[in-house]
Design a protein around this motif. Structure first.
Motif, mmCIF file in Angstrom:
data_model
loop_
_atom_site.group_PDB
_atom_site.id
_atom_site.type_symbol
_atom_site.label_atom_id
_atom_site.label_comp_id
_atom_site.label_asym_id
_atom_site.label_seq_id
_atom_site.Cartn_x
_atom_site.Cartn_y
_atom_site.Cartn_z
ATOM 1 N N ARG A 48 0.827 -1.211 0.000
ATOM 2 C CA ARG A 48 0.000 0.000 0.000
ATOM 3 C C ARG A 48 0.861 1.261 0.000
ATOM 4 N N ALA A 51 1.912 1.764 -3.483
ATOM 5 C CA ALA A 51 0.804 2.264 -4.293
ATOM 6 C C ALA A 51 0.545 3.743 -4.044
ATOM 7 N N ILE A 67 -0.266 2.343 -11.745
ATOM 8 C CA ILE A 67 -0.171 1.265 -10.776
ATOM 9 C C ILE A 67 -1.513 0.569 -10.653
ATOM 10 N N LEU A 69 -3.476 -2.245 -8.295
ATOM 11 C CA LEU A 69 -3.373 -2.918 -6.999
ATOM 12 C C LEU A 69 -4.466 -3.968 -6.887
ATOM 13 N N LEU A 70 -4.073 -5.167 -6.475
ATOM 14 C CA LEU A 70 -5.062 -6.207 -6.189
ATOM 15 C C LEU A 70 -4.858 -6.647 -4.749
ATOM 16 N N ASP A 71 -5.834 -6.357 -3.904
ATOM 17 C CA ASP A 71 -5.750 -6.876 -2.533
ATOM 18 C C ASP A 71 -7.052 -7.608 -2.221
ATOM 19 N N GLN B 81 -8.956 2.219 -5.214
ATOM 20 C CA GLN B 81 -8.820 1.958 -6.648
ATOM 21 C C GLN B 81 -8.962 3.249 -7.456
ATOM 22 N N LEU B 84 -5.726 5.235 -7.298
ATOM 23 C CA LEU B 84 -4.692 4.697 -8.196
ATOM 24 C C LEU B 84 -4.925 5.131 -9.632
#
Lengths: 199, 216
Positions: A48, A51, A67, A69-71, B81, B84
């Motif tokens: 994080r 990110a 970027i 992000l997959l959480d 999200q 980002l």
């Protein structure tokens, strides 16, 4: 696709506790890095911070390129059918079509099903489809393999490998072993503070 | 991108299409309906006090949508999200403020017409009441959004937000309902000014609250 992720002398903090310090990392296009370490060592916090969602306690994070992000939080509306939940992110990303990503993750026959009815593994695959459709060069993946069946694990591993071959960067926090060519490993235990600060 | 965000928010919050979003309007009408039962069918009394009751009903109705306003999207990681993808918290909060007001302000103003009939309000009172609600509901929506963002990451957030909204909404209530007592449109200017100020700061305050929740 030209991408770069540089972390220099980073210290991460969660609440009052410093989880890791003095961490430096430089990833170029095509690099994949596997972040390992026990539960609570700060893998998610590191991701994080990379990110840009958390302010580093010390040090800097620089990145070049978008970027993804997959959480564990997919950002998909639980009440909406999967197709419409993905279509929202498609509109935000402005990508041409999400169908290829949906097919790649084998979600074609789940598009009409509300997200809340999906199983853990299906939900994870839906998150991966969102990530693929985003077409970001830097992937930050937090436990991308948890909850997936054997076949999907192979699929996702191949997906990460092909992403890196195509000039992308992948920073993967996972307890599973990843079989990806040219994978470097970052053991977070090496960066844990030696003495626990008093809580 | 903004259109996509607004569409999503409106679909979530709008009465009869979103999840239980018609509740504030129904609640508002229920209060207006209960009041004559409670004080008795005394037409002059209802006409004199009815406007104030409508204001209180509107204020209480503004509390109802707060628990689902921001907390769910923090939980879902939607703001992470969006961040980002270069959509700052301020932008998503400004869009949410617009969607929140659209989904509860105009329906409430429309529901004031049947409520006014129930409370035996005359034409002039209704006129001032409608203008007041038009000026005041954006302010109520802005206060609600700020509170919902601040309490979004707390476990007892929903109960707390109701308590927090009431004192903060007092200035709007005082000037809005005060205009009815004096039958004077001038103090509605104050309501509009308070609303404008709140609407201007709400996206920034709410955005900062969401960032703070992330660090927590």
């Amino acid at each position: 696709m030209q991408a770069r992720l540089t972390v220099s002398d980073l210290a991460c903090r969660r609440g009052d506790r410093v989880l890791c310090r003095g961490l430096s990392l430089a990833l170029q296009s095509g690099n994949a890095c596997h972040v390992t370490g026990a539960n609570g060592i700060g893998k998610t916090t590191l991701l994080r911070s990379c990110a840009g969602l958390l302010t580093p306690f010390a040090g800097t994070v620089e990145s070049e390129g978008a970027i993804g992000l997959l959480d564990e939080r997919m950002g998909l509306d639980p009440d909406l059918p999967l197709g419409r939940a993905l279509a929202f992110w498609q509109k935000i990303d402005g990508c041409a079509d999400v169908d290829a990503a949906v097919e790649a993750m084998g979600l074609g026959n789940l598009l009409d099903i509300p997200v809340r009815y999906l199983s853990t593994g299906q939900r994870k695959r839906a998150g991966l489809a969102r990530l693929i459709a985003q077409a970001a060069p830097i992937w930050l993946l937090d436990e991308p393999l948890s909850g997936l069946d054997t076949r999907a694990i192979e699929q996702v591993t191949a997906l990460i490998a092909s992403h890196c071959e195509g000039g992308g960067i992948a920073l993967v926090a996972s307890h599973q072993t990843l079989s990806i060519a040219g994978l470097t490993t970052l053991e977070l235990t090496d960066y844990a503070p030696r003495t626990e600060p008093a809580a | 991108m903004i259109t996509a965000l607004l569409k999503r928010d409106l679909a979530r919050f709008f009465p009869f299409t979103g999840s239980g979003a018609a509740l504030p309007v129904i609640f508002f009408l229920a209060v207006a309906m209960l009041y004559p039962f409670a004080v008795g069918p005394n037409a002059p009394l209802l006409a004199r006090t009815g406007g104030g009751v409508v204001w209180i009903a509107a204020l209480l109705a503004a509390i109802l949508p707060l628990d689902s306003l921001v907390a769910r999207d923090i939980e879902l990681g939607v703001f992470d999200q969006l961040k980002l993808r270069g959509v700052t918290e301020e932008v998503s909060m400004a869009v949410r403020l617009a969607a929140h007001w659209l989904s509860f302000g105009p329906p409430l103003i429309l529901a004031t017409l049947p409520a006014a009939a129930l409370l035996n309000l005359d034409g002039e009172t209704l006129h001032i009441l409608l203008l007041g609600l038009l000026a005041g509901t954006p302010g109520l929506a802005a206060i609600g959004l700020m509170i919902a963002s601040l309490t979004g990451s707390l476990r007892a957030g929903a109960a707390l937000s109701g308590l927090l909204l009431i004192p903060l909404a007092l200035p709007i209530l005082i000037f809005g309902a005060g205009a009815l007592a004096r039958m004077d449109e001038a103090s509605l200017g104050f309501v509009a000014a308070i609303s404008l100020l709140l609407v201007a700061i709400a996206p920034f305050a709410a955005g900062a609250a969401i960032r703070a929740a992330r660090e927590g």
